[in-house]
Scaffold this motif. Structure first.
Motif, PDB file in Angstrom:
ATOM      1  N   GLY A   1      15.290  14.502  40.571  1.00  0.00           N
ATOM      2  CA  GLY A   1      15.150  14.866  39.170  1.00  0.00           C
ATOM      3  C   GLY A   1      15.040  16.357  38.968  1.00  0.00           C
ATOM      4  O   GLY A   1      15.135  17.136  39.920  1.00  0.00           O
ATOM      5  N   GLU A   2      14.839  16.741  37.726  1.00  0.00           N
ATOM      6  CA  GLU A   2      14.716  18.152  37.389  1.00  0.00           C
ATOM      7  C   GLU A   2      13.694  18.281  36.265  1.00  0.00           C
ATOM      8  O   GLU A   2      13.770  17.554  35.268  1.00  0.00           O
ATOM      9  N   TRP A   3      12.776  19.205  36.437  1.00  0.00           N
ATOM     10  CA  TRP A   3      11.684  19.361  35.468  1.00  0.00           C
ATOM     11  C   TRP A   3      11.534  20.813  35.067  1.00  0.00           C
ATOM     12  O   TRP A   3      11.740  21.712  35.861  1.00  0.00           O
ATOM     13  N   GLY A   4      11.159  20.990  33.820  1.00  0.00           N
ATOM     14  CA  GLY A   4      10.850  22.342  33.341  1.00  0.00           C
ATOM     15  C   GLY A   4       9.518  22.305  32.621  1.00  0.00           C
ATOM     16  O   GLY A   4       8.882  21.247  32.501  1.00  0.00           O
ATOM     17  N   ILE A   5       9.104  23.458  32.149  1.00  0.00           N
ATOM     18  CA  ILE A   5       7.845  23.527  31.400  1.00  0.00           C
ATOM     19  C   ILE A   5       8.194  23.774  29.936  1.00  0.00           C
ATOM     20  O   ILE A   5       8.999  24.661  29.629  1.00  0.00           O
ATOM     21  N   ALA A   6       7.600  22.984  29.046  1.00  0.00           N
ATOM     22  CA  ALA A   6       7.929  23.077  27.622  1.00  0.00           C
ATOM     23  C   ALA A   6       7.248  24.291  26.994  1.00  0.00           C
ATOM     24  O   ALA A   6       6.143  24.208  26.473  1.00  0.00           O
TER      25      ALA A   6
ATOM     26  N   GLY B   1      11.442  16.689  31.558  1.00  0.00           N
ATOM     27  CA  GLY B   1      12.592  16.582  32.451  1.00  0.00           C
ATOM     28  C   GLY B   1      13.011  15.146  32.640  1.00  0.00           C
ATOM     29  O   GLY B   1      12.740  14.287  31.806  1.00  0.00           O
ATOM     30  N   TRP B   2      13.688  14.910  33.747  1.00  0.00           N
ATOM     31  CA  TRP B   2      14.189  13.554  34.027  1.00  0.00           C
ATOM     32  C   TRP B   2      14.019  13.254  35.512  1.00  0.00           C
ATOM     33  O   TRP B   2      13.907  14.153  36.332  1.00  0.00           O
ATOM     34  N   PHE B   3      13.941  11.973  35.843  1.00  0.00           N
ATOM     35  CA  PHE B   3      14.070  11.588  37.250  1.00  0.00           C
ATOM     36  C   PHE B   3      14.731  10.229  37.322  1.00  0.00           C
ATOM     37  O   PHE B   3      14.634   9.410  36.403  1.00  0.00           O
ATOM     38  N   GLY B   4      15.441  10.010  38.422  1.00  0.00           N
ATOM     39  CA  GLY B   4      16.193   8.769  38.587  1.00  0.00           C
ATOM     40  C   GLY B   4      15.442   7.793  39.471  1.00  0.00           C
ATOM     41  O   GLY B   4      14.341   8.078  39.965  1.00  0.00           O
TER      42      GLY B   4
END
Ligand code: ISJ
Length: 193
Positions: A134-139, A126-129
């Motif tokens: 931010g927004e996160w997922g599971i691969a 994901g990403w964070f500023g």
């Protein structure tokens, strides 16, 4: 903050009426509801220290994806400190849906019996500023690319290794879980075909 928990899955058929029946069956399947409950509880437990208030819905909804239906719960909360989304992702990883519960015992068992290296599969992405948002997922349902020589065999062609898995509970049927993994591999297979 919102965390969408997915656990409990059936393959879609492509026929709307049949899929509606499958969704109703999924929403009442005690095996899938139990599996889902483990995942929701693990997420709620991990988020609790970061939240001043939390909403954990009592029952899941059915999330409709192109090839599968999932049981889904959106856990929401108000953060009581300015924890960055990276710290929260770290606290959530690995959830019961990809590791098991209790985490330490499940991780030790996986290391003993899974018999493979997960690589980046089931890791957070994901990403964070700079402000921590931010927004996160599971691969999940992913692919690892290896070029000639990457795995020590200079003569080997390019290789693509696909990943997918499922949550296993006491009531799991091995054949059905394999079928579920196949359904989860389909989008990657389709993308590569
Ligand atoms: C482990 C995977 O998926 C997880 C397991 C699920 C399940 O067992 O029903 C559903 C969604 C994911 O939380 C995967 O896709 O590889």
């Amino acid at each position: 903050m919102t965390s969408r928990v997915l656990a409990g899955t059936v393959r879609r058929t492509g026929d709307d009426d049949a899929d509606l029946a499958r969704a109703a069956h999924l929403a009442h399947s005690s095996k899938d509801l139990e599996e889902h409950e483990y995942a929701v509880r693990s997420v709620a437990r991990a988020l609790e220290p970061y939240c001043s208030s939390m909403n954990v819905p009592e029952s899941p909804f059915v999330l409709d994806l192109p090839n599968v239906l999932h049981l889904a719960t959106d856990v929401t909360g108000v953060l009581h400190e300015q924890a960055s989304s990276l710290a929260i992702a770290a606290a959530l990883h690995p959830t019961a849906a990809v590791c098991g519960t209790p985490t330490d015992a499940a991780a030790a068992l996986i290391a003993e019996i899974e018999g493979m290296e997960r690589g980046r599969y089931a890791g957070p992405v994901g990403w964070f500023g700079a402000d921590g948002d931010g927004e996160w997922g599971i691969a999940l349902r992913s692919a690892e690319l290896a070029g000639p020589g990457d795995d020590g065999d200079p003569g080997a062609a390019h290789r693509v290794r696909l990943f997918a898995g499922c949550g296993i509970v006491a009531a799991s049927d091995p054949e059905a879980e394999l079928h579920e993994s196949d359904a989860k591999l389909e989008p990657m297979r389709y993308a590569l075909a």
